[in-house]
Design a protein around this motif. Structure first.
Motif, PDB file in Angstrom:
ATOM      1  N   UNK A 169       0.841  -1.268  -0.032  1.00  0.00           N
ATOM      2  CA  UNK A 169      -0.074   0.137   0.064  1.00  0.00           C
ATOM      3  C   UNK A 169       0.662   1.475  -0.034  1.00  0.00           C
ATOM      4  N   UNK A 170       2.050   1.173   0.335  1.00  0.00           N
ATOM      5  CA  UNK A 170       2.974   2.519   0.447  1.00  0.00           C
ATOM      6  C   UNK A 170       4.152   2.250   0.109  1.00  0.00           C
ATOM      7  N   UNK A 171       5.227   3.120  -0.139  1.00  0.00           N
ATOM      8  CA  UNK A 171       6.701   2.882  -0.106  1.00  0.00           C
ATOM      9  C   UNK A 171       7.223   2.488   0.952  1.00  0.00           C
ATOM     10  N   UNK A 172       6.625   2.987   2.084  1.00  0.00           N
ATOM     11  CA  UNK A 172       7.240   2.647   3.461  1.00  0.00           C
ATOM     12  C   UNK A 172       7.185   1.032   3.553  1.00  0.00           C
ATOM     13  N   UNK A 173       5.879   0.501   3.238  1.00  0.00           N
ATOM     14  CA  UNK A 173       5.714  -1.019   3.327  1.00  0.00           C
ATOM     15  C   UNK A 173       6.682  -1.705   2.506  1.00  0.00           C
ATOM     16  N   UNK A 229       8.866   4.687  -7.366  1.00  0.00           N
ATOM     17  CA  UNK A 229       8.014   5.765  -6.592  1.00  0.00           C
ATOM     18  C   UNK A 229       6.909   6.268  -7.493  1.00  0.00           C
ATOM     19  N   UNK A 230       7.226   6.466  -8.864  1.00  0.00           N
ATOM     20  CA  UNK A 230       6.268   6.941  -9.769  1.00  0.00           C
ATOM     21  C   UNK A 230       5.334   6.101 -10.448  1.00  0.00           C
ATOM     22  N   UNK A 274       3.375  -1.475  -6.181  1.00  0.00           N
ATOM     23  CA  UNK A 274       2.746  -0.539  -5.403  1.00  0.00           C
ATOM     24  C   UNK A 274       1.443   0.114  -5.928  1.00  0.00           C
ATOM     25  N   UNK A 275       0.560  -0.251  -5.026  1.00  0.00           N
ATOM     26  CA  UNK A 275      -0.817  -0.090  -5.447  1.00  0.00           C
ATOM     27  C   UNK A 275      -1.048   1.536  -5.178  1.00  0.00           C
TER      28      UNK A 275
END
Length: 144
Positions: A42-46, A62-63, A79-80
């Motif tokens: 769900x995120x870059x951090x995950x 990221x993009x 990455x959703x």
């Protein structure tokens, strides 16, 4: 408990199964157990909890939209960004994702609905599959 359930949902690319239990997905799809599933996050951090993105490709990841990346360790991640699919992913954090069909067969709605624990409506017609890139430390190879 959400971690052992298999969800049938409209993902960002197609109608698919989403679960944190890879063994359950393997049983349902009758797929060889040595094959890896795409891990949707769900995120870059995950994503950073699972793998290290080569520095040359961080901006690309990221993009990205509707793109799967195979990392140098052989595992694949997506990455959703789709807001409807992201509602489920925010609750799970991460999940294995795969198309809602038997391995090697076309989509069959009755099979998919019978195999899932939870059905998240609406289920729309399948869209185009995600683009897949294999990332090396410096190289980038388009797989699909």
């Amino acid at each position: 408990m959400l971690t052992h359930k298999v969800f049938l949902t409209q993902t960002d690319t197609t109608i698919g199964f989403v679960s944190q239990d890879a063994e359950r997905l393997t049983q349902i799809k009758q797929r060889p157990p040595y094959k890896h599933y795409i891990t949707a996050v769900n995120s870059q951090k995950t994503l950073q909890r699972f793998t290290r993105i080569p520095s040359r490709h961080r901006n690309r990841v990221r993009r990205s939209q509707k793109t799967t990346f195979i990392m140098p360790d052989g595992h694949s991640y997506r990455l959703i960004r789709d807001r409807h699919h992201l509602l489920l992913m925010n609750r799970l954090g991460w999940a294995y994702t795969t198309s809602a069909n038997l391995s090697g067969n076309a989509y069959d709605e009755t099979f998919a609905k019978r195999s899932a624990d939870v059905i998240i409506a609406p289920l729309e017609a399948t869209k185009q599959a995600s683009t897949i890139y294999k990332l090396g430390k410096t190289t980038l190879k388009r797989i699909r």
